[in-house]
Motif scaffolding. Structure first.
Motif, mmCIF file in Angstrom:
data_model
loop_
_atom_site.group_PDB
_atom_site.id
_atom_site.type_symbol
_atom_site.label_atom_id
_atom_site.label_comp_id
_atom_site.label_asym_id
_atom_site.label_seq_id
_atom_site.Cartn_x
_atom_site.Cartn_y
_atom_site.Cartn_z
ATOM 1 N N TYR A 1 0.841 -1.196 0.000
ATOM 2 C CA TYR A 1 0.000 0.000 0.000
ATOM 3 C C TYR A 1 0.876 1.247 0.000
ATOM 4 C CZ TYR A 1 -3.319 -3.334 2.182
ATOM 5 O OH TYR A 1 -4.111 -4.423 2.489
ATOM 6 N N LEU B 1 -5.115 6.667 1.978
ATOM 7 C CA LEU B 1 -4.718 5.630 1.035
ATOM 8 C C LEU B 1 -4.735 6.165 -0.395
ATOM 9 C CD1 LEU B 1 -4.003 2.607 0.655
ATOM 10 C CD2 LEU B 1 -6.463 2.184 0.386
ATOM 11 N N HIS C 1 -3.133 0.497 -3.854
ATOM 12 C CA HIS C 1 -2.466 -0.683 -3.348
ATOM 13 C C HIS C 1 -2.377 -1.743 -4.430
ATOM 14 C CE1 HIS C 1 -6.671 -2.000 -2.621
ATOM 15 N NE2 HIS C 1 -6.202 -3.240 -2.604
ATOM 16 N N SER D 1 -5.260 -9.253 1.938
ATOM 17 C CA SER D 1 -6.113 -8.088 2.187
ATOM 18 C C SER D 1 -7.307 -8.469 3.049
ATOM 19 C CB SER D 1 -6.572 -7.483 0.859
ATOM 20 O OG SER D 1 -7.259 -8.456 0.105
ATOM 21 N N GLY D 2 -7.228 -9.618 3.686
ATOM 22 C CA GLY D 2 -8.327 -10.068 4.531
ATOM 23 C C GLY D 2 -8.572 -9.153 5.714
ATOM 24 N N ARG D 3 -9.788 -9.172 6.224
ATOM 25 C CA ARG D 3 -10.184 -8.234 7.266
ATOM 26 C C ARG D 3 -9.494 -8.490 8.596
ATOM 27 N NH1 ARG D 3 -16.580 -7.249 5.914
ATOM 28 N NH2 ARG D 3 -16.319 -7.372 3.654
ATOM 29 N N ALA D 4 -8.995 -9.687 8.797
ATOM 30 C CA ALA D 4 -8.277 -9.971 10.041
ATOM 31 C C ALA D 4 -6.776 -9.754 9.902
ATOM 32 C CB ALA D 4 -8.547 -11.400 10.484
ATOM 33 N N ASP D 5 -6.345 -9.406 8.714
ATOM 34 C CA ASP D 5 -4.909 -9.219 8.500
ATOM 35 C C ASP D 5 -4.469 -7.832 8.917
ATOM 36 O OD1 ASP D 5 -3.907 -11.326 5.728
ATOM 37 O OD2 ASP D 5 -3.183 -11.247 7.794
ATOM 38 N N THR D 6 -3.234 -7.741 9.384
ATOM 39 C CA THR D 6 -2.728 -6.459 9.847
ATOM 40 C C THR D 6 -1.743 -5.893 8.838
ATOM 41 O OG1 THR D 6 -0.939 -7.531 11.058
ATOM 42 C CG2 THR D 6 -2.978 -7.134 12.251
ATOM 43 N N GLN D 7 -1.550 -4.600 8.917
ATOM 44 C CA GLN D 7 -0.619 -3.933 8.023
ATOM 45 C C GLN D 7 0.657 -3.569 8.777
ATOM 46 O OE1 GLN D 7 -2.205 -0.729 5.652
ATOM 47 N NE2 GLN D 7 -3.955 -1.942 4.979
ATOM 48 N N PHE E 1 3.873 -1.068 8.558
ATOM 49 C CA PHE E 1 4.242 0.189 7.930
ATOM 50 C C PHE E 1 5.741 0.425 7.963
ATOM 51 C CE2 PHE E 1 0.338 2.543 7.034
ATOM 52 C CZ PHE E 1 -0.594 1.748 7.667
#
Lengths: 108, 114
Positions: free
Chosen positions: B33, B45, B48, B97-103, B105
């Protein structure tokens, strides 16, 4: 709209617990609640996330209301290094959208 | 340690002079991203990549382009920087890109436009 509402700023004394609230009344059933924080001059860092149940990790705890329309990030014993902007985010679709966040000030 | 690296940390360019910011990752994550963060604002954003699939945000100006030549690297190209493009540019990765995945930085590149 995956919008969250947080206080603009909060203060806490060092070595005391901090409760950072977040409202997300438009949350949908599959949205995950994520918290990130951004220390001065750094990129955001992940803090914690959850779906329905309360969650604990080494950094913090996340308390999620039964109706999921609000949540609270709990720092059990704040230190000066916890001074940061804390973002509460609903993870929907394939991306996260940051809101304005809460600037947390820690008083020595 | 596995991490997200951004170079340079500080970049100065002139008005209208193209500039490229780079991001690399050792996490082997599928998604990369790019965010823009202006002073005292939240990260916004821009676009991505999921693998090679590019996803542009609707309000990202045409002046901003991106390239991802391989899994590890992603570039942000600003074709004709204006004064309003001065900001911190953040790169992030996530496994999916799943909703439980973290980013995760990077530290960001602070862009100054003269």
């Amino acid at each position: 709209d995956a919008k969250t509402t947080q206080p603009n700023s909060m203060e806490s004394n060092e070595e005391e617990p901090v409760h950072l609230p977040c409202n997300h009344s438009t949350i949908s059933g599959t949205d995950y609640i994520h918290w990130y924080r951004q220390l001065p001059s750094q990129g955001p860092e992940y803090v914690i996330h959850g779906l329905t149940s309360n969650v604990n990790n080494r950094m913090a705890s996340l308390a999620i209301a039964e109706d999921r329309k609000s949540s609270t990030l709990i720092l059990h014993r704040a230190t000066l290094r916890d001074a940061a902007v804390y973002y509460c985010i609903l993870h929907r679709d394939d991306k996260i959208i940051f809101g304005k966040g809460t600037r947390l000030h820690i008083l020595p | 340690d596995a991490m997200v690296i951004q170079n340079p940390r500080y970049q100065v360019t002139q008005f209208g002079k193209p500039v490229t910011l780079s991001c690399s990752q050792t996490l082997n994550h599928n998604v990369m991203y790019w965010y823009q963060q202006k002073s005292s604002q939240a990260p916004k954003l821009l676009f991505h990549y999921y693998d090679k699939d590019f996803n542009n945000e609707a309000d990202t100006p045409d002046n901003f382009q991106s390239r991802r030549p391989n899994t590890s690297f992603c570039f942000l190209d600003i074709r004709s920087p204006g004064l309003g493009d001065a900001a911190m540019y953040l790169c992030a990765t996530s496994r999916t890109s799943g909703r439980a995945d973290t980013q995760y930085f990077g530290p960001g590149t602070r862009l100054t436009v003269l």
